[in-house]
Design a protein around this motif. Structure first.
Motif: not given
Length: 186
Positions: A13-16, A46-47, A55-56
């Motif tokens: 699970l990627g977290i933004v 990573k942007e 910015v996320e």
């Protein structure tokens, strides 16, 4: 589909995390978990997107683990108005402002982390596919607990007067009064 014999399953699970300018002079930036990416690959801040000052970042990818013993908690989380993944973070000592330590679908586990006050716990809405994945797991493994009414012990404990009153009081007329100081005792 899930295997009924497994005690747990996991999905990456990627977290933004979004950074926006702070509104006070003491906080240059405000950081907030805003989205999750099921099945994401590894990432290290990573942007993803930039919109003026906001910015996320794809800050981290963690395993979202589901355990058979926690289906009651997942069911509670799925029944919320907006089902959520809880992201647990803490201030970091390295070049990144936050260390993402955990992602969980259990509101009970998230509450435990929030109670310590040492971690920051953010609630992030679940994507529809993740809701379906967790619901399938709960349907396969959840068993309602049978309520067993506790029976009262019939032993009469009100017949003895052990421990009533204060042993320093000699009279039996009022065993509940406070003892007097030594000067006033006759």
């Amino acid at each position: 589909m899930h295997d009924a014999g497994q005690k747990s399953i996991a999905i990456p699970l990627g977290i933004v995390i979004r950074r926006v300018p702070g509104v006070t002079r003491w906080a240059r930036h405000v950081w907030k978990a805003v989205a999750v990416l099921p099945g994401a690959g590894k990432a290290d801040w990573k942007e993803l997107r930039r919109d003026e000052d906001a910015v996320e970042y794809h800050a981290a990818t963690l395993p979202l683990e589901l355990f058979r013993t926690d289906t009651e908690a997942y069911l509670h989380g799925l029944s919320a108005k907006v089902p959520a993944i809880y992201v647990v973070m803490r201030p970091s000592e390295n070049e990144h402002p936050l260390e993402v330590t955990l992602a969980t679908a259990s509101p009970y586990e998230a509450q435990d982390y929030a109670d310590t006050g040492e971690e920051l716990v953010e609630k992030v809405p679940m994507p529809d596919g993740l809701i379906a994945w967790i619901r399938d797991y709960v349907e396969l493994h959840h068993e309602d607990e049978v309520f067993i009414k506790r029976r009262r012990n019939k032993t009469r404990i009100d017949l003895k007067e052990d421990g009533i009153g204060d042993a320093r009081i000699r009279q039996t007329s009022d065993v509940y009064r406070a003892p007097a100081s030594k000067e006033t005792v006759h």
